[in-house]
Design a protein around this motif. Structure first.
Motif, PDB file in Angstrom:
ATOM      1  N   LEU A 123      -0.524  -0.884   6.688  1.00  0.00           N
ATOM      2  CA  LEU A 123      -1.141  -1.744   5.675  1.00  0.00           C
ATOM      3  C   LEU A 123      -1.281  -3.170   6.196  1.00  0.00           C
ATOM      4  CD1 LEU A 123       0.601  -0.500   2.413  1.00  0.00           C
ATOM      5  CD2 LEU A 123      -1.849  -0.382   2.948  1.00  0.00           C
ATOM      6  N   ALA A 124      -0.487  -3.521   7.188  1.00  0.00           N
ATOM      7  CA  ALA A 124      -0.597  -4.858   7.800  1.00  0.00           C
ATOM      8  C   ALA A 124      -1.984  -5.063   8.390  1.00  0.00           C
ATOM      9  CB  ALA A 124       0.469  -5.035   8.882  1.00  0.00           C
ATOM     10  N   GLY A 125      -2.640  -3.994   8.793  1.00  0.00           N
ATOM     11  CA  GLY A 125      -4.008  -4.073   9.311  1.00  0.00           C
ATOM     12  C   GLY A 125      -5.051  -3.920   8.226  1.00  0.00           C
ATOM     13  N   GLY A 126      -4.607  -3.811   6.997  1.00  0.00           N
ATOM     14  CA  GLY A 126      -5.509  -3.651   5.865  1.00  0.00           C
ATOM     15  C   GLY A 126      -5.402  -2.252   5.285  1.00  0.00           C
ATOM     16  N   PRO A 127      -5.817  -2.109   4.020  1.00  0.00           N
ATOM     17  CA  PRO A 127      -5.717  -0.808   3.358  1.00  0.00           C
ATOM     18  C   PRO A 127      -6.494   0.294   4.077  1.00  0.00           C
ATOM     19  CG  PRO A 127      -6.327  -2.514   1.772  1.00  0.00           C
ATOM     20  CD  PRO A 127      -6.327  -3.144   3.125  1.00  0.00           C
TER      21      PRO A 127
END
Length: 172
Positions: A123-127
């Motif tokens: 999730l750190a890279g986006g959903p």
């Protein structure tokens, strides 16, 4: 601490280290099979036989994984995935003894949910990064589910008996 309790504590430390090493060795032996792994089974059995001491086995195993394969983002998910499974077994195992089919179903459900839980750090890279990681891994999650189910169904009872004997011999 008296001499006997020091011996018992030393035996527990050695047994937990051996169980973690055995878990790692079994995983490596089964590595050619995609997502058919004995780790879930070993954690299940250790939790049922040793209770909260399973966390010593789990965290030693996680550390060994990092030493062998590196400490990447995938490894970070192991810091919560395997303890989560151990905790779930401890909670589900309270009270009466459960039949093998119960543990097989629980282990299969854990294998099926593994990919979704594993995707959380992404999730750190986006959903979309987390979602794509999870969706791409669904075929492996299905294999993980089936493998966990059959390993637990066939081996949970005999391994629990064997580890209970080892525990009782070392004087718990």
């Amino acid at each position: 601490m008296d001499r006997n309790s020091m011996r018992a504590a030393s035996r527990r430390v050695v047994l937990c280290a051996l169980l973690a090493a055995m878990t790692m060795a079994l995983k490596m032996a089964m590595a050619p099979l995609p997502n058919i792994e004995p780790v879930s089974l070993m954690i299940l059995v250790c939790a049922l036989v040793f209770g909260r001491q399973v966390f010593y086995v789990v965290f030693t195993y996680i550390f060994l994984e990092g030493l062998v394969f590196g400490f990447g983002l995938w490894w970070a998910s192991y810091l919560y995935l395997w303890p989560l499974w151990a905790g779930a077994v401890l909670l589900l195992g309270r009270g009466r003894e459960k039949p093998p089919l119960f543990w097989a179903a629980a282990s299969g459900a854990f294998g099926l949910s593994f990919g979704a839980l594993d995707a959380l750090p992404y999730l750190a890279g986006g959903p979309m990064a987390a979602l794509s990681r999870w969706v791409l891994g669904i075929p492996f999650d299905l294999l993980h589910c089936v493998g966990n189910f059959f390993l637990a169904l066939t081996l949970e009872r005999p391994l629990c008996r064997a580890l209970s004997l080892a525990r009782d011999k070392m004087g718990r």
